[in-house]
Design an enzyme around this catalytic site. Sequence first.
Site, PDB file in Angstrom:
ATOM      1  N   GLU A 398      46.174  75.754  93.154  1.00  0.00           N
ATOM      2  CA  GLU A 398      47.320  76.168  92.223  1.00  0.00           C
ATOM      3  C   GLU A 398      48.594  75.238  93.061  1.00  0.00           C
ATOM      4  OE1 GLU A 398      48.557  79.346  90.082  1.00  0.00           O
ATOM      5  OE2 GLU A 398      46.752  80.342  90.664  1.00  0.00           O
TER       6      GLU A 398
HETATM    7  S1  MYA Z   1      44.853  74.604  88.980  1.00  0.00           S
HETATM    8  C1  MYA Z   1      45.552  73.164  89.387  1.00  0.00           C
HETATM    9  C2  MYA Z   1      46.575  72.947  90.078  1.00  0.00           C
HETATM   10  N1  MYA Z   1      47.360  71.638  90.103  1.00  0.00           N
HETATM   11  C3  MYA Z   1      48.624  71.639  90.789  1.00  0.00           C
HETATM   12  O1  MYA Z   1      49.430  72.880  90.975  1.00  0.00           O
HETATM   13  C4  MYA Z   1      49.342  70.371  90.633  1.00  0.00           C
HETATM   14  C5  MYA Z   1      50.465  70.225  91.462  1.00  0.00           C
HETATM   15  N2  MYA Z   1      51.141  69.310  90.882  1.00  0.00           N
HETATM   16  C6  MYA Z   1      52.618  69.575  90.426  1.00  0.00           C
HETATM   17  O2  MYA Z   1      52.814  70.618  90.355  1.00  0.00           O
HETATM   18  C7  MYA Z   1      53.122  68.394  89.503  1.00  0.00           C
HETATM   19  O3  MYA Z   1      52.398  67.502  89.395  1.00  0.00           O
HETATM   20  C8  MYA Z   1      54.246  67.809  90.693  1.00  0.00           C
HETATM   21  C9  MYA Z   1      55.404  67.016  89.771  1.00  0.00           C
HETATM   22  C10 MYA Z   1      55.422  68.790  91.006  1.00  0.00           C
HETATM   23  C11 MYA Z   1      53.916  67.145  91.837  1.00  0.00           C
HETATM   24  N3  MYA Z   1      58.255  73.229  86.128  1.00  0.00           N
HETATM   25  O4  MYA Z   1      58.584  63.469  87.767  1.00  0.00           O
HETATM   26  P1  MYA Z   1      58.213  64.740  88.216  1.00  0.00           P
HETATM   27  C12 MYA Z   1      59.168  68.468  85.214  1.00  0.00           C
HETATM   28  C13 MYA Z   1      58.886  72.994  85.212  1.00  0.00           C
HETATM   29  O5  MYA Z   1      58.783  65.565  89.334  1.00  0.00           O
HETATM   30  P2  MYA Z   1      55.571  64.441  88.988  1.00  0.00           P
HETATM   31  C14 MYA Z   1      44.064  75.567  90.263  1.00  0.00           C
HETATM   32  O6  MYA Z   1      44.383  74.977  91.574  1.00  0.00           O
HETATM   33  C15 MYA Z   1      60.419  67.782  86.129  1.00  0.00           C
HETATM   34  O7  MYA Z   1      61.568  68.799  85.940  1.00  0.00           O
HETATM   35  N4  MYA Z   1      59.137  71.729  85.196  1.00  0.00           N
HETATM   36  O8  MYA Z   1      56.900  64.870  88.005  1.00  0.00           O
HETATM   37  C16 MYA Z   1      43.269  76.213  89.935  1.00  0.00           C
HETATM   38  C17 MYA Z   1      60.405  66.660  85.025  1.00  0.00           C
HETATM   39  O9  MYA Z   1      61.266  67.022  83.798  1.00  0.00           O
HETATM   40  P3  MYA Z   1      62.239  66.249  82.888  1.00  0.00           P
HETATM   41  C18 MYA Z   1      58.514  70.847  86.116  1.00  0.00           C
HETATM   42  O10 MYA Z   1      56.278  63.531  90.013  1.00  0.00           O
HETATM   43  C19 MYA Z   1      43.102  77.472  91.052  1.00  0.00           C
HETATM   44  C20 MYA Z   1      59.127  66.332  84.713  1.00  0.00           C
HETATM   45  O11 MYA Z   1      58.449  67.409  84.819  1.00  0.00           O
HETATM   46  C21 MYA Z   1      57.826  71.243  87.257  1.00  0.00           C
HETATM   47  O12 MYA Z   1      54.642  63.786  88.137  1.00  0.00           O
HETATM   48  C22 MYA Z   1      42.448  78.762  90.499  1.00  0.00           C
HETATM   49  C23 MYA Z   1      58.204  65.332  85.567  1.00  0.00           C
HETATM   50  O13 MYA Z   1      58.819  65.689  86.685  1.00  0.00           O
HETATM   51  C24 MYA Z   1      57.612  72.667  87.283  1.00  0.00           C
HETATM   52  N5  MYA Z   1      56.904  73.186  88.203  1.00  0.00           N
HETATM   53  O14 MYA Z   1      54.842  65.568  89.632  1.00  0.00           O
HETATM   54  C25 MYA Z   1      43.338  79.991  90.922  1.00  0.00           C
HETATM   55  N6  MYA Z   1      57.295  70.243  87.943  1.00  0.00           N
HETATM   56  O15 MYA Z   1      61.214  64.979  82.695  1.00  0.00           O
HETATM   57  C26 MYA Z   1      43.104  81.296  90.782  1.00  0.00           C
HETATM   58  C27 MYA Z   1      57.847  69.271  87.378  1.00  0.00           C
HETATM   59  O16 MYA Z   1      62.674  67.129  81.774  1.00  0.00           O
HETATM   60  C28 MYA Z   1      44.386  81.952  91.087  1.00  0.00           C
HETATM   61  N7  MYA Z   1      58.434  69.524  86.158  1.00  0.00           N
HETATM   62  O17 MYA Z   1      63.216  65.842  83.756  1.00  0.00           O
HETATM   63  C29 MYA Z   1      43.836  83.526  91.714  1.00  0.00           C
HETATM   64  C30 MYA Z   1      44.724  84.117  92.660  1.00  0.00           C
HETATM   65  C31 MYA Z   1      44.146  85.342  93.303  1.00  0.00           C
HETATM   66  C32 MYA Z   1      44.257  85.614  94.652  1.00  0.00           C
HETATM   67  C33 MYA Z   1      43.217  85.346  95.666  1.00  0.00           C
HETATM   68  C34 MYA Z   1      43.168  85.915  96.911  1.00  0.00           C
HETATM   69  C35 MYA Z   1      41.853  85.264  97.749  1.00  0.00           C
END
Ligand code: MYA
Length: 581
Positions: A398
């Site tokens: 995440e």
């Molecule tokens: S699922 C896969 C998880 N993957 C990720 O989390 C990917 C991480 N990468 C990113 O979040 C983005 O690519 C980043 C931005 C942040 C690096 N909210 O030029 P930019 C807008 C709203 O900065 P980039 C998994 O793991 C930004 O304002 N907007 O973009 C499953 C801009 O907007 P505008 C956002 O440099 C696991 C545009 O986007 C956000 O390319 C299973 C471009 O921005 C945001 N956050 O990269 C889990 N970010 O154009 C199960 C950017 O309008 C869980 N923007 O100015 C279960 C838990 C249970 C507990 C367990 C205990 C053991």
Amino acid sequence: MTRRGRLRPMSDTSFMKSMFHGVISEELIFPYPRMGTEEAENCRLMVDTVRRFLDDKVDAAKIDEDHEIPEEVLEGLKELGLFGLQIPEEHGGLGLSNTAYSRVGEEVAGHDGSVAVTLGAHQSIGLKGILLFGTDAQKEQYLPTLATGEKVAAFALTEPSTGSDAANIKTKAELSEDGEHYILNGSKLWITNGGFADVFTVFARMASEDDNKPRITAFIVEREMGVKNGPPEKKLGICGSSTTSIYLDDVRVPKENVLGEVGRGFKVAMGVLNNGRLGLASGCLGMCKRLIALAIERIGERKAFNKTLGEFGMIKDKIAGMLARTYALESMTYLTCGMMDRGVDDYSLESAICKVYGSETLWWVVNETLQIAAGIGYMKEYPYERMLRDARINLIFEGTNEILRAFIALSGFQGPGNELKEVAKALRDPIKGFGLLRDFATKKVRNAVSQEKMARVHPLLSREAVVLEENVAHLSRHVENTLRKHGRDIMLKQFVQKRVADVSIDLYATAACLSRATQAIEKHGTEGAWRHLEYTRVFVEGARRRLAANVAMFEDNDDELRKATAVRTYADAKYALDLLD
Ligand code: MYA
């Protein structure tokens, strides 16, 4: 203008984004959110029922060893409604708020990581896109069977060559000749529930019809449309959960299954993840609570040098740290859930902070608990090593904590950066920009002579409030100086980003503790709220020291030396010293 006549920042719905402007928006965190009586009662009933089921039916050690969750456990979870916790009642779910969902999630994760991740991947992210961005028709079509668990969901974003850089995915979507379908080609990696999910939220890149720019679009893709999966991955922890690749070869997806708008899939992905990261934080919280119980049980029964372990100072130090950090995690998690439940739009920074702080708190707590258990901590017949293995993934999935630290810092910088840009523009045309320049100058003068004062913190916590006030002022000054110095190059300054993110995390945790402890004192009096007071004081004392160290490093650091050392060593390709040389 605010209560005390200060300028409001441009984005004033996000507590943390305001902080980057030097503003503490108390109205966004006071009073600390509380469930209504009826909701709390229902949630308690749900939690008790889930706990009984987990205690009776879920053998976490066996799930870990067999690498699978038994069918009867999954069936039991479905019967309890655990696959449809947040799905509205009209679509067959339980319609829980974010707060109640997180509280139930705590319970599950405290008992078994594999079950928590299976349920979390289904509803924190797998079906969340349909909930947040789906049309009425999509909700009617998909939510009822997802709510009962008859169908299971998964979230398919990550690809073999794209993890953190989510905007760079390669999976392709092309409109069919008759314009009725999108044809998807590509593969996705490490998909939780990939081995058995029926409904996938898939992200793919397409040539947009109007301007020919490649854009990402989100799709609801059914397995029956032709999704294939690879074999189960062999993992360090959460071994009972299913993690596989998935393959899309000419998968035809009806155009009605576009989720959100064509070309706006990146926003869908971010919206889902912003929301889902809270589920992960509450899972970490549940594990921390279970580990504290295990640690305290152990130190009460184990003796050394004629004393129980609990009598030793080094053990007391660990326990106090576990309690304070877990309290801070709980306070920030439910503060953020409360914001989401009352409809605050922008909680992206807060939820990223909860994810980073939650996973790192858990990692520290599990390590210290295993250390307290010592020899038995390392042995397979006890739960510690399994919990350590299960906990590790939270620092990675995440959004890795590194990419989220960059995100926290850079999205915080954005508001002040835009403000400075506006000021620069106004300086070029001072007559038109007079109002903006006057407001900016007023703000500068006020910032120079005073800092924000918190008015709503209980007087018993006024020392702790000063820690927040002083450091918010340090942060906003540093942000402005850094922007003036580096401008857009701040994107490349990861040492700066990391420090700013660490300061932000401590500030949000401190704010959350202050809000929650204030409410507890007001409700239960000093005696009744002693835990809140003590945990807050222990946490904030630690935060004060970390903040002082980070603030000192704003100006006085060894960033350049460390960068140079790393880069020179890349050429060696190894640690190149040997005593024998
Ligand atoms: S699922 C896969 C998880 N993957 C990720 O989390 C990917 C991480 N990468 C990113 O979040 C983005 O690519 C980043 C931005 C942040 C690096 N909210 O030029 P930019 C807008 C709203 O900065 P980039 C998994 O793991 C930004 O304002 N907007 O973009 C499953 C801009 O907007 P505008 C956002 O440099 C696991 C545009 O986007 C956000 O390319 C299973 C471009 O921005 C945001 N956050 O990269 C889990 N970010 O154009 C199960 C950017 O309008 C869980 N923007 O100015 C279960 C838990 C249970 C507990 C367990 C205990 C053991």
